[in-house]
Design a protein around this motif. Structure first.
Motif, short mmCIF file in Angstrom:
data_model
loop_
_atom_site.label_atom_id
_atom_site.label_comp_id
_atom_site.label_asym_id
_atom_site.label_seq_id
_atom_site.Cartn_x
_atom_site.Cartn_y
_atom_site.Cartn_z
N ASP A 1 0.84 -1.21 0.00
CA ASP A 1 0.00 0.00 0.00
C ASP A 1 0.87 1.26 0.00
OD1 ASP A 1 -2.61 1.15 -0.04
OD2 ASP A 1 -2.18 1.88 1.97
N THR A 2 1.97 1.23 0.77
CA THR A 2 2.87 2.41 0.77
C THR A 2 3.45 2.61 -0.63
OG1 THR A 2 3.41 1.95 3.07
CG2 THR A 2 4.89 3.44 1.90
N PHE A 3 3.87 1.49 -1.23
CA PHE A 3 4.45 1.62 -2.57
C PHE A 3 3.40 2.10 -3.57
CE2 PHE A 3 5.39 0.02 -6.83
CZ PHE A 3 6.56 0.74 -7.06
N ARG A 4 2.16 1.62 -3.44
CA ARG A 4 1.10 2.07 -4.37
C ARG A 4 0.96 3.60 -4.30
NH1 ARG A 4 -3.57 3.99 -3.73
NH2 ARG A 4 -3.74 3.44 -1.52
N ARG A 5 1.03 4.14 -3.10
CA ARG A 5 0.91 5.60 -2.94
C ARG A 5 2.10 6.30 -3.62
NH1 ARG A 5 -2.73 6.87 1.29
NH2 ARG A 5 -3.62 4.99 2.18
N ILE A 6 3.29 5.73 -3.45
CA ILE A 6 4.48 6.32 -4.10
C ILE A 6 4.29 6.27 -5.62
CG2 ILE A 6 6.99 6.08 -4.46
CD1 ILE A 6 7.08 4.65 -1.67
N ALA B 1 2.28 8.73 -7.32
CA ALA B 1 2.82 10.10 -7.34
C ALA B 1 4.02 10.26 -8.27
CB ALA B 1 3.23 10.51 -5.92
N LEU B 2 4.80 9.19 -8.45
CA LEU B 2 6.01 9.32 -9.29
C LEU B 2 6.41 7.96 -9.84
CD1 LEU B 2 8.40 8.30 -7.08
CD2 LEU B 2 8.03 10.58 -6.23
N PRO B 3 7.19 7.93 -10.94
CA PRO B 3 7.57 6.64 -11.51
C PRO B 3 8.47 5.87 -10.54
CG PRO B 3 8.16 8.48 -12.98
CD PRO B 3 7.76 9.08 -11.68
N ALA B 4 8.09 4.63 -10.23
CA ALA B 4 8.86 3.88 -9.23
C ALA B 4 8.73 2.38 -9.46
CB ALA B 4 8.36 4.23 -7.83
N LYS B 5 9.75 1.66 -8.99
CA LYS B 5 9.76 0.19 -9.03
C LYS B 5 9.91 -0.31 -7.61
CE LYS B 5 10.27 -0.45 -13.60
NZ LYS B 5 9.40 -1.26 -14.45
N LEU B 6 9.28 -1.44 -7.33
CA LEU B 6 9.42 -2.05 -6.00
C LEU B 6 10.15 -3.38 -6.14
CD1 LEU B 6 8.69 -2.27 -2.94
CD2 LEU B 6 6.54 -3.35 -3.63
N LEU B 7 11.24 -3.54 -5.38
CA LEU B 7 11.94 -4.81 -5.35
C LEU B 7 11.59 -5.51 -4.06
CD1 LEU B 7 15.58 -3.91 -6.52
CD2 LEU B 7 13.54 -4.29 -7.88
N ALA C 1 7.66 9.10 2.07
CA ALA C 1 8.47 8.53 0.98
C ALA C 1 8.47 9.48 -0.22
CB ALA C 1 7.92 7.17 0.59
N ILE C 2 7.28 9.99 -0.55
CA ILE C 2 7.17 10.88 -1.72
C ILE C 2 7.99 12.15 -1.49
CG2 ILE C 2 5.54 12.29 -3.07
CD1 ILE C 2 3.44 9.96 -2.33
N SER C 3 7.93 12.67 -0.25
CA SER C 3 8.67 13.93 0.02
C SER C 3 10.17 13.70 -0.13
CB SER C 3 8.33 14.47 1.41
OG SER C 3 9.07 13.79 2.40
N LEU C 4 10.64 12.51 0.23
CA LEU C 4 12.08 12.23 0.10
C LEU C 4 12.48 11.98 -1.36
CD1 LEU C 4 13.42 9.78 2.85
CD2 LEU C 4 14.34 11.99 2.15
N LEU C 5 11.65 11.19 -2.03
CA LEU C 5 12.02 10.79 -3.40
C LEU C 5 11.89 11.94 -4.39
CD1 LEU C 5 10.42 7.21 -3.52
CD2 LEU C 5 12.84 7.80 -3.28
N SER C 6 11.09 12.93 -4.06
CA SER C 6 10.91 14.02 -5.03
C SER C 6 11.81 15.22 -4.72
CB SER C 6 9.43 14.43 -5.09
OG SER C 6 8.97 14.69 -3.79
N ASN C 7 12.68 15.08 -3.74
CA ASN C 7 13.57 16.19 -3.40
C ASN C 7 15.02 15.67 -3.30
OD1 ASN C 7 15.04 18.21 -2.15
ND2 ASN C 7 13.34 18.85 -0.83
N PRO C 8 15.78 15.78 -4.41
CA PRO C 8 17.12 15.18 -4.43
C PRO C 8 18.04 15.68 -3.32
CG PRO C 8 16.49 15.94 -6.62
CD PRO C 8 15.42 16.40 -5.69
N GLU C 9 17.95 16.95 -2.98
CA GLU C 9 18.84 17.48 -1.95
C GLU C 9 18.51 16.87 -0.57
OE1 GLU C 9 19.13 21.76 -2.07
OE2 GLU C 9 20.04 21.72 -0.07
N LYS C 10 17.22 16.78 -0.33
CA LYS C 10 16.75 16.19 0.94
C LYS C 10 17.19 14.71 1.00
CE LYS C 10 12.44 16.00 3.57
NZ LYS C 10 11.01 16.24 3.49
#
Ligand code: GMT
Length: 381
Positions: free
Chosen positions: A219-224, A227-233, A332-341
């Protein structure tokens, strides 16, 4: 010193810690004897011979009158045999049952022997098994008949104290990571294959038991993914794997989820990841979080058990209450969408891992063994 180690040989954090400890002790010149049902998984693919390590496999027997194959009794007898034959100073049981109880039985079989029993509690032996009144007194016996008991987090000590009120204090020795082996490895080629369009890579690694809350991972990954292109391993195997496959289809993310099964090259895989998900219901420590952090991977997890002792909320990762996948997804989205963060969190994660280096923790175990060897041979009680 001559040290016996008994642990689960198959996939799982307790076996990983026990094996890494044994390897480190052997490298420091101690004679290490693994007494196990099979070669521990983290010894099986070393690719080189390790001096000072001996493996003693437990063989069980069956007989019509016995309800089941008496593995625990065979393990106790094997422990007694190895203790006597190699004149061990220490037998270190990783997990209360059966290992601590078997070590006690082994010592009783020998009548009088100098060997001291150290038991390390890893988590589910207390948080799950000891909740069963039938097993609780057996676990209590293992704890009380050890010469020293350690636990892998303060959270686990607190839970053990609450349940058992042991007479002797339990010592905290956090789990550890070999930061030379676990570091962010070059992985651009592999990354290109797995995420050819620059997708973010999110990873979960576990034994896929209910306690890991695999539906929360999905469910967390579905939310990510929304919001943005992502793969889950998904790395590992276990009882929840089948339902996880079905759920990824049901929520429409199956094309972006890779089920990799049990894998050996953990540092290489972790180095691919942008985030690790660990939304567990119970987690005494979360070794995989520490290994991920050593590879520069921030962690999004739950506040269960010892996870907050490893991951610093808002610094090396984000933690939310068990089941709060909405917050986990947003973090997760806030981290993945902000490279500096992300870069800051990744650096902080690597820095945090330095607190749990193998050298420091192995020295703590060594000091404990030394201290016990000098003491008279009474059990804790
Ligand atoms: O849950 C697992 O991953 C397996 C389990 C085990 O006993 O092998 O892990 C426990 O011990 C690990 C090593 O000390 C800890 O890092 C894990 O947090 C702990 N698991 C739980 O508490 C659920």
């Amino acid at each position: 010193m001559k040290i016996g180690i008994s642990c689960y040989a198959t996939l799982g954090g307790s076996g990983a810690v026990a094996t890494e400890l044994g390897k480190a002790l052997a490298a420091r010149g101690h004679e290490v004897h693994f007494i196990v049902s099979g070669t521990p998984f983290r010894l099986g693919y070393l690719g080189y011979f390790m001096d000072n390590i001996y493996i003693h496999e437990v063989e069980t027997t069956s007989y019509p009158v016995l309800q089941s194959s008496p593995y625990d009794l065979a393990l106790s007898a094997k422990m007694a045999d190895v203790i006597r034959h190699f004149d061990l100073d220490i037998i270190h049981a990783h997990y209360a049952i059966p290992y601590a109880v078997c070590a006690f039985l082994a010592r009783e079989m020998l009548g009088s022997h100098k060997v001291k029993i150290v038991t390390t509690l890893h988590g589910t032996d207390i948080t799950v098994l000891a909740q069963d009144p039938l097993l609780r007194d057996v676990i209590r016996l293992g704890i009380e008949k050890s010469h020293a008991v350690t636990a892998v987090s303060q959270s686990l000590i607190d839970q053990t104290n609450e349940l058992f009120e042991p007479r002797c204090p339990i010592m905290k020795i956090h789990n550890f990571v070999d930061v030379h082996q676990y570091q962010r490895l070059e992985s651009s080629k592999l990354r290109e294959r797995i995420a050819p369009n620059g997708e973010k890579i999110v990873l979960h690694m576990s034994n896929f038991r209910a306690v890991k809350r695999i539906p929360d991972v999905i469910d967390t990954f579905r939310r990510i993914h929304d919001a943005l292109p992502a793969k889950l391993l998904l790395v590992g195997e276990g009882p929840e794997l089948d339902s996880a496959r079905k759920l990824t289809c049901k929520v429409g993310i199956a094309n972006d989820v890779l089920f990799l099964g049990q894998q050996d090259e953990v540092a290489q895989l972790l180095s691919l990841a942008d985030l690790l998900l660990l939304p567990s219901q119970k987690e005494s420590f979360g070794l995989v979080a520490l290994e991920a952090m050593a590879c520069g991977v921030p962690v999004i997890g739950s506040t269960a058990g010892g996870i907050p002792e490893v991951v610093e909320h808002t610094k090396s990762g984000y933690l939310a209450p068990v089941g709060d996948t909405e917050s986990m997804g947003n973090y997760a989205i806030s981290l993945l969408s902000n490279p500096e963060k992300w870069e800051n969190f990744s650096r902080a994660a690597r820095h945090r891992a330095d607190f749990f280096t193998m050298e420091k923790k192995v020295a703590q175990y060594e000091a404990l063994y030394d201290q016990l060897i000098l003491q008279p041979a009474n059990y804790q009680s």
